[in-house]
Motif scaffolding. Structure first.
Motif, PDB file in Angstrom:
ATOM      1  N   LYS A  75      -2.254   5.139  -7.079  1.00  0.00           N
ATOM      2  CA  LYS A  75      -3.706   5.054  -7.213  1.00  0.00           C
ATOM      3  C   LYS A  75      -4.504   5.960  -6.283  1.00  0.00           C
ATOM      4  O   LYS A  75      -5.687   6.210  -6.542  1.00  0.00           O
ATOM      5  N   VAL A  76      -3.920   6.414  -5.191  1.00  0.00           N
ATOM      6  CA  VAL A  76      -4.700   7.136  -4.185  1.00  0.00           C
ATOM      7  C   VAL A  76      -4.501   8.646  -4.342  1.00  0.00           C
ATOM      8  O   VAL A  76      -3.374   9.134  -4.221  1.00  0.00           O
ATOM      9  N   PRO A  77      -5.566   9.383  -4.618  1.00  0.00           N
ATOM     10  CA  PRO A  77      -5.423  10.837  -4.732  1.00  0.00           C
ATOM     11  C   PRO A  77      -5.258  11.488  -3.360  1.00  0.00           C
ATOM     12  O   PRO A  77      -5.648  10.925  -2.328  1.00  0.00           O
ATOM     13  N   THR A 120       0.660  12.883   4.020  1.00  0.00           N
ATOM     14  CA  THR A 120      -0.330  12.994   5.098  1.00  0.00           C
ATOM     15  C   THR A 120      -1.096  11.690   5.275  1.00  0.00           C
ATOM     16  O   THR A 120      -1.361  11.250   6.408  1.00  0.00           O
ATOM     17  N   ILE A 121      -1.444  11.052   4.163  1.00  0.00           N
ATOM     18  CA  ILE A 121      -2.182   9.783   4.234  1.00  0.00           C
ATOM     19  C   ILE A 121      -1.324   8.715   4.907  1.00  0.00           C
ATOM     20  O   ILE A 121      -1.809   7.949   5.748  1.00  0.00           O
ATOM     21  N   ALA A 122      -0.032   8.667   4.578  1.00  0.00           N
ATOM     22  CA  ALA A 122       0.865   7.687   5.205  1.00  0.00           C
ATOM     23  C   ALA A 122       0.988   7.954   6.698  1.00  0.00           C
ATOM     24  O   ALA A 122       0.937   7.023   7.527  1.00  0.00           O
ATOM     25  N   PHE A 161       0.825  -1.210   0.000  1.00  0.00           N
ATOM     26  CA  PHE A 161       0.000   0.000   0.000  1.00  0.00           C
ATOM     27  C   PHE A 161       0.859   1.261   0.000  1.00  0.00           C
ATOM     28  O   PHE A 161       0.645   2.176  -0.807  1.00  0.00           O
ATOM     29  N   LEU A 162       1.822   1.318   0.926  1.00  0.00           N
ATOM     30  CA  LEU A 162       2.617   2.537   1.083  1.00  0.00           C
ATOM     31  C   LEU A 162       3.508   2.819  -0.121  1.00  0.00           C
ATOM     32  O   LEU A 162       3.677   3.985  -0.508  1.00  0.00           O
TER      33      LEU A 162
END
Length: 475
Positions: free
Chosen positions: A56-58, A63-65, A48-49
């Motif tokens: 794929k992740v907008p 910040t998301i990590a 994922f990371l």
């Protein structure tokens, strides 16, 4: 102790750190897909990371990590949380941003390999980059087993653990093993193929190729064995780095390969195309020979193949379908279809084989470079290559038993001579399609596999069916 409920964790994060609650929700939905956190593995988090997030992740990836790391810490999953904040993650995300997807993916694969949880390729199975459900299940299970072994602190032989995990009967699979499941999935995918004619031709092979094809008891692959045997003491090469006249003449005489000279005199390797093909197989495809100065010498791989008949069979038979440099899938599909037609040992005229193969590959939707459907002329190169390979490995008897074509009218102008083995005749004739008498002579040349050739064809088809699927350009 079970990991806390995701919804409860998100609610707690919303109260304590509302600015990262939404990024955390996005991350955990991608990571866990609605499943409990306790089902995820280190491999899942790394993927994922280092791959899904940057591609794929907008949103703000850093910040998301960070938000995912905070959520995982609340869940007591400190090892996984540390990955979210690690220098490796920051470095990989920066590589994607600055150098693009290809460089980022390369950095991801290097870092994932360094973790030790990536199941390695083993002799029994090379992993695909495009996995079906069974292979994905096997890969995830192996990754989890590797992670568990690493966490316990014991020394880990990754290849041995992966082999044991893939080949051991599993209760959750009803006593089956993951390797059988993956092979069955790949074989089914290969049989389904593309196009009705292709599926009808391949359907019987789903059962025939289920188990490995054992080498025949009788002598087989004698040309390869002979060449490797000569190389024990070195095979002398000419100034142009070709095999010398004496060895070429011995090969032509020993294996009935003939020559292209009207006089029948072998002057060197150029007069024995099957020997050139055999050398290509031994040097480039198998790595069994290498050039040292002006000699061909045996490599360690070649020595091992000479000493192990089963290993030679397993290594050599797939070369019937190995792509040549610059070849595309459609050329391999031509040879693959031809082997399926020939495998039962019937004598097949060259023209009939070309017609049947053309029907199959046209039905698959392949198109020629000029935009038209693949026609008969497009089959010439791939089928000639197959002819030479069968001849070079001693798997084709058609050269000894051509079908009578009857007298042909005189050609307008000189035509290539009909001297030499069946592969040589067919190749020369089909390279001059405007010369009708010569083309007719070539179409009268029969194809027929030896008993070993039929087994070799099945072994090559099985290797082709079980090969891993890869994205274009991904090794």
């Amino acid at each position: 102790m079970p990991a806390p409920d995701v919804a409860a964790l998100l609610a707690q994060l919303e109260r304590s750190e509302p600015d990262i609650a939404e990024p955390a929700r996005v991350a955990v939905e991608w990571l866990a897909g609605g499943e409990a956190l306790e089902t995820i593995s280190q491999f899942d988090v790394c993927e994922f990371l280092w791959y899904t997030l940057p591609i794929k992740v907008p949103g703000d990836q850093a910040t998301i990590a960070r938000a995912l790391g905070r959520l995982l810490r609340l869940a007591g999953m400190e090892r996984y949380a540390a990955l979210c904040d690690s220098p490796a993650t920051a470095r990989i995300l920066l590589t994607y941003a600055r150098e693009g997807e290809e460089a980022g993916a390369a950095a991801y694969h290097r870092e994932l390999e360094a973790t030790g949880v990536l199941p390695p390729d083993i002799a029994e199975l090379s992993w695909s980059s495009i996995m079906g459900p069974e292979e994905l299940g096997a890969h995830v299970a192996c990754a989890a087993a590797l992670e568990l072994a690493i966490v316990t602190g014991d020394p880990v032989d990754r290849e041995e653990l992966t082999r044991r995990w893939l080949t051991s009967p599993r209760a959750e699979l009803g006593g089956d093993c993951w390797l059988h499941r993956v092979h069955g999935e790949r074989l089914n995918r290969w049989v389904l193929g593309r196009g009705t004619a292709r599926r009808e031709l391949a359907q019987p092979f789903e059962v025939r190729l289920h188990a490995p094809i054992a080498a025949p008891d009788e002598p087989h692959l004698e040309p390869l064995r002979w060449l490797l045997g000569l190389a024990r003491t070195g095979v002398r090469l000419t100034e142009r780095l070709n095999v010398g006249r004496a060895v070429a003449a011995e090969a032509a005489d020993r294996f009935g390969w003939g020559n292209r000279a009207r006089s029948g005199v072998v002057r060197g390797e150029a007069d024995v195309p099957a020997l050139t093909e055999l050398r290509q197989i031994a040097v480039h495809d198998l790595g069994a020979l290498r050039r040292s100065g002006r000699r061909l010498v045996l490599t360690t791989t070649g020595r091992n193949l000479l000493d192990d008949r089963a290993a030679m069979w397993e290594a050599a038979t797939p070369t019937l379908l190995v792509p040549a440099p610059g070849e595309h899938d459609f050329e391999v599909s031509i040879r693959e279809s031809a082997l399926m037609i020939l495998v039962d040992g019937d004598v097949v005229r060259d023209g009939d084989l070309r017609d049947r193969v053309a029907e199959v590959v046209n039905g698959e939707g392949w198109r020629a470079t000029d935009g038209g459907r693949v026609g008969g002329a497009d089959l010439t190169g791939p089928l000639a290559r197959l002819r030479h390979r069968l001849d070079a490995l001693g798997l084709d008897t058609a050269a000894d038993e051509p079908e009578a074509a009857g007298p042909a009218p005189e050609a307008a102008g000189p035509a290539p001579e009909a001297v030499g083995s069946a592969p040589e005749i067919a190749t020369r004739a089909l390279q001059h399609p405007s010369r009708e008498p010569v083309r007719r002579a070539a179409s009268a040349v029969a194809w027929r596999l030896t008993a070993a050739g039929r087994r070799a064809a099945l072994a090559a088809l099985r290797a082709q069916a079980l090969r891993p699927r890869q994205y274009a350009g991904l090794g």
